[in-house]
Design an enzyme around this catalytic site. Sequence first.
Site, PDB file in Angstrom:
ATOM      1  N   ASN A   4      -2.362   1.040   8.042  1.00  0.00           N
ATOM      2  CA  ASN A   4      -1.640   0.972   9.337  1.00  0.00           C
ATOM      3  C   ASN A   4      -0.596   2.429   9.491  1.00  0.00           C
ATOM      4  O   ASN A   4      -0.767   2.792  10.638  1.00  0.00           O
ATOM      5  CB  ASN A   4      -0.849  -0.335   9.287  1.00  0.00           C
ATOM      6  N   HIS A  23      -1.572  -9.748   2.062  1.00  0.00           N
ATOM      7  CA  HIS A  23      -2.995  -9.838   2.677  1.00  0.00           C
ATOM      8  C   HIS A  23      -3.632 -11.144   2.729  1.00  0.00           C
ATOM      9  O   HIS A  23      -4.691 -11.348   3.453  1.00  0.00           O
ATOM     10  CB  HIS A  23      -3.793  -8.562   2.313  1.00  0.00           C
ATOM     11  N   GLU A  44      -7.208  -8.179   3.907  1.00  0.00           N
ATOM     12  CA  GLU A  44      -7.071  -9.114   4.758  1.00  0.00           C
ATOM     13  C   GLU A  44      -8.262  -9.574   5.363  1.00  0.00           C
ATOM     14  O   GLU A  44      -8.601 -10.642   5.484  1.00  0.00           O
ATOM     15  CB  GLU A  44      -6.147  -8.789   5.615  1.00  0.00           C
ATOM     16  N   HIS A  99       0.869  -1.341  -0.074  1.00  0.00           N
ATOM     17  CA  HIS A  99      -0.147   0.066   0.027  1.00  0.00           C
ATOM     18  C   HIS A  99       0.754   1.281   0.154  1.00  0.00           C
ATOM     19  O   HIS A  99       0.839   1.981   1.150  1.00  0.00           O
ATOM     20  CB  HIS A  99      -1.088  -0.276   1.072  1.00  0.00           C
ATOM     21  N   HIS A 129     -10.516  -3.820   3.999  1.00  0.00           N
ATOM     22  CA  HIS A 129      -9.330  -4.252   3.808  1.00  0.00           C
ATOM     23  C   HIS A 129      -9.378  -5.728   3.269  1.00  0.00           C
ATOM     24  O   HIS A 129     -10.079  -6.310   3.718  1.00  0.00           O
ATOM     25  CB  HIS A 129      -8.728  -4.203   5.066  1.00  0.00           C
TER      26      HIS A 129
HETATM   27  S1  SF4 Z   1       1.755  -6.538   9.238  1.00  0.00           S
HETATM   28 FE1  SF4 Z   1       2.491  -8.413  10.440  1.00  0.00          FE
HETATM   29  S2  SF4 Z   1       0.739  -9.958   9.795  1.00  0.00           S
HETATM   30 FE2  SF4 Z   1       0.537  -7.939   8.268  1.00  0.00          FE
HETATM   31  S3  SF4 Z   1       1.887  -8.729   6.532  1.00  0.00           S
HETATM   32 FE3  SF4 Z   1       3.372  -7.698   7.958  1.00  0.00          FE
HETATM   33  S4  SF4 Z   1       4.205  -9.047   9.208  1.00  0.00           S
HETATM   34 FE4  SF4 Z   1       2.514  -9.986   8.032  1.00  0.00          FE
END
Ligand code: SF4
Length: 264
Positions: free
Chosen positions: A214, A72, A124, A40, A122
């Site tokens: 994030n 994801h 995921e 992203h 999202h």
């Molecule tokens: S944030 Fe953690 S769970 Fe998500 S892609 Fe990255 S390592 Fe994997």
Amino acid sequence: MKIYRARYGGVCFGVKRAIKMALEAAEKWKRVYSLGPLIHNRLAVEDLQKKGIITVSHINEIKNKKVIIRSHGVHPDILKKLQNNGFEIVDATCPRVRRAQRYVEMLIKEGYYVVIIGEKDHPEVKGLLGYGGDNAEIYSEHVAIKKRKIGVVPQTTLDLGHLNEVVSNLMSNVLEMKIYNTICRATNSRTKEAVRIAKKADAMIIIGGKNSANTTRLYQMCKKYKPSHHVESVKDINLNWFKNIKSVGVTAGASTPKEQVEEV
Ligand code: SF4
């Protein structure tokens, strides 16, 4: 000016792994297609495109039947469709996301109604929902869930405080609750460190794509403590932000390449 630089900012293990797998696939096949951006981060996606990693939004746009599943993960129906139609697949689903998918499957088998906590749009979260089928839903504060047994699976990048809040809301209507804490360590460390820096610095710079959930969350978290600025690249920086301040903290989201952090 003093700069506090986060140790945990920048591309996480899962995204790094997916990029490495995509580059290897592009080298082997000349071109590989990613269903949605591999990372992203607009600038990184443009760079990957030059290396043969093409972002598409639908299977029909894939011209050579070579596809990479991003970190994801993906809805199981899409995976099945790719398999049934003879696509060559590089599955770069992050192992931690894969584990969350397996928890959803296990909860369903054990008779739980699964509640997924995360951003409904999202990829995921959409994938996790797919593993739950008709016996799962994405948590919304506007809809009360009245089931005897519920299983809870959070998005890997969820804030722990938010998980705690939702769990206590859900508790009032259920008899039994099983929670898998699938929040990724990378997320926890990054968030805790960003808050610690934001408390001591005079201002914060958060580097990452505007489409990165994030990174946006990190920005929102930091601005509770100090004036904060979410930038995609060094071009977004306004030097007026630093007038009359003595220190600045710098952190980055899980999808921000090291070069972009270095440049800032
Ligand atoms: S944030 Fe953690 S769970 Fe998500 S892609 Fe990255 S390592 Fe994997």
